[in-house]
Scaffold this active site. Structure first.
Site, PDB file in Angstrom:
ATOM      1  CB  SER A 140      -0.703  -0.022   1.246  1.00 53.74           C
ATOM      2  OG  SER A 140      -1.451   1.258   1.486  1.00 53.74           O
ATOM      3  CE1 TYR A 153      -4.157  -2.299   4.940  1.00 56.35           C
ATOM      4  CE2 TYR A 153      -3.614   0.000   4.529  1.00 56.35           C
ATOM      5  CZ  TYR A 153      -3.843  -1.230   3.897  1.00 56.35           C
ATOM      6  OH  TYR A 153      -4.021  -1.228   2.606  1.00 56.35           O
TER       7      TYR A 153
END
Ligand code: NAD
Length: 262
Positions: A140, A153
């Site tokens: 990401s 995350y």
């Protein structure tokens, strides 16, 4: 240009039921690959399209050693080889560390990171025996530039980039390439739709996501799953035969730093 770059190849895509994973599975299959998806959910709306493309959707919780092993063994039993592994399954978590339970930490890290250890553990041997392979990990923009709203995350995706680089170093001699893509904001995905559904003002939330990415802002839209799948397929293909250990940001410049004010 080769119209069917993946002809004769076998691919596994985790989290292939929707979003980026489904777009990748379809692209690989259109390129000639025999594709197996592993996901905790099986979506009936995929059945017809997947069947036409020879994509086999298998139920698999990527956090489970037994389930991952079964996924890899099924692909090997049915095709006798494994050439491409796309580690795409992932979940988000928007919470500050003092509020995160141990169970929540484990759920995110197990899904986004341990799962990649497990798929690689069972895939590297067969790839090596087959003369090589390509592993693509879906990280990401948060893995490049951590964000304040989702520390767990961001940590999982940063660690995934480190794992990508370590594996690339360790297995180049086996002709196994290991790369990552770092997307976001990607629309038309389960993850983004869930965030939009939770927002008190979904349009304002979508605008905020778009504004955080300089190119998304310039185009006035989010990135599409297919635009991410295109880079994954490049990394999976022989066109990237000398590319390993890299992370391609498909985030419209989001991870470059603070964008200028509009
Ligand atoms: P998505 O929710 O559409 O896809 C994720 C898939 O993973 C789903 O099909 C889900 O069922 C599956 N999954 C979740 N937990 C699983 C488990 N334990 N076992 C097996 N499958 C599981 O969302 P997406 O955006 O397409 O996400 C794909 C990847 O892209 C994720 O790793 C995500 O972190 C990453 N990503 C997405 C964005 C974005 O903006 N959408 C941005 C950056 C990174």
């Amino acid at each position: 240009m080769n119209e069917l770059p993946f002809q004769g190849r076998t691919a596994i895509v985790t989290g292939g039921a929707e979003g980026i994973g489904r777009a990748t599975a379809v692209r690989l299959a259109l390129g000639g690959a025999r594709v197996f998806t592993g996901d905790i959910q099986v979506r009936p709306e995929n059945s017809e399209r997947f069947a036409k493309l020879g994509i086999e959707p298998l139920e698999c919780d990527v956090r489970s050693d037994t389930a991952v092993r079964r996924l890899v063994e099924t692909a090997l039993a049915k095709t006798g080889r494994l050439d491409i592994l796309v580690n795409n399954a992932g979940i988000g978590m928007v919470k500050q560390i003092p509020d995160v339970t141990e169970e929540e930490w484990d759920r995110v890290l197990d899904t986004n990171l341990k799962a990649v250890f497990l798929t690689c553990k069972y895939s590297i041997g067969p790839m090596r025996t087959g003369g090589g392979g390509s592993i693509v990990n879906v990280s990401s923009n948060a893995g490049i530039l951590p964000r304040a709203h989702d520390p767990v995350y961001s940590t999982s995706k940063g660690a995934l980039i480190a794992l990508t680089r370590s594996l690339a170093l360790c297995h180049a001699r086996d002709k196994i390439r290991v790369n990552a893509v770092c997307p976001g904001p990607v629309g038309d995905t389960g993850m983004m739709n869930a965030d939009l559904a939770k927002a008190t003002d979904p349009q304002a939330f979508a605008d905020q996501m778009i504004d955080a990415s300089p190119l998304a802002r310039a185009h006035r839209r989010m990135i599409t799953p297919d635009e991410v799948a295109e880079s994954i397929c490049y990394l999976a293909s022989d066109a990237a035969i000398m590319v390993t250990g890299t992370s391609i940001a498909i985030d419209g410049g989001k991870s470059l730093g603070v964008p200028p004010k509009a």
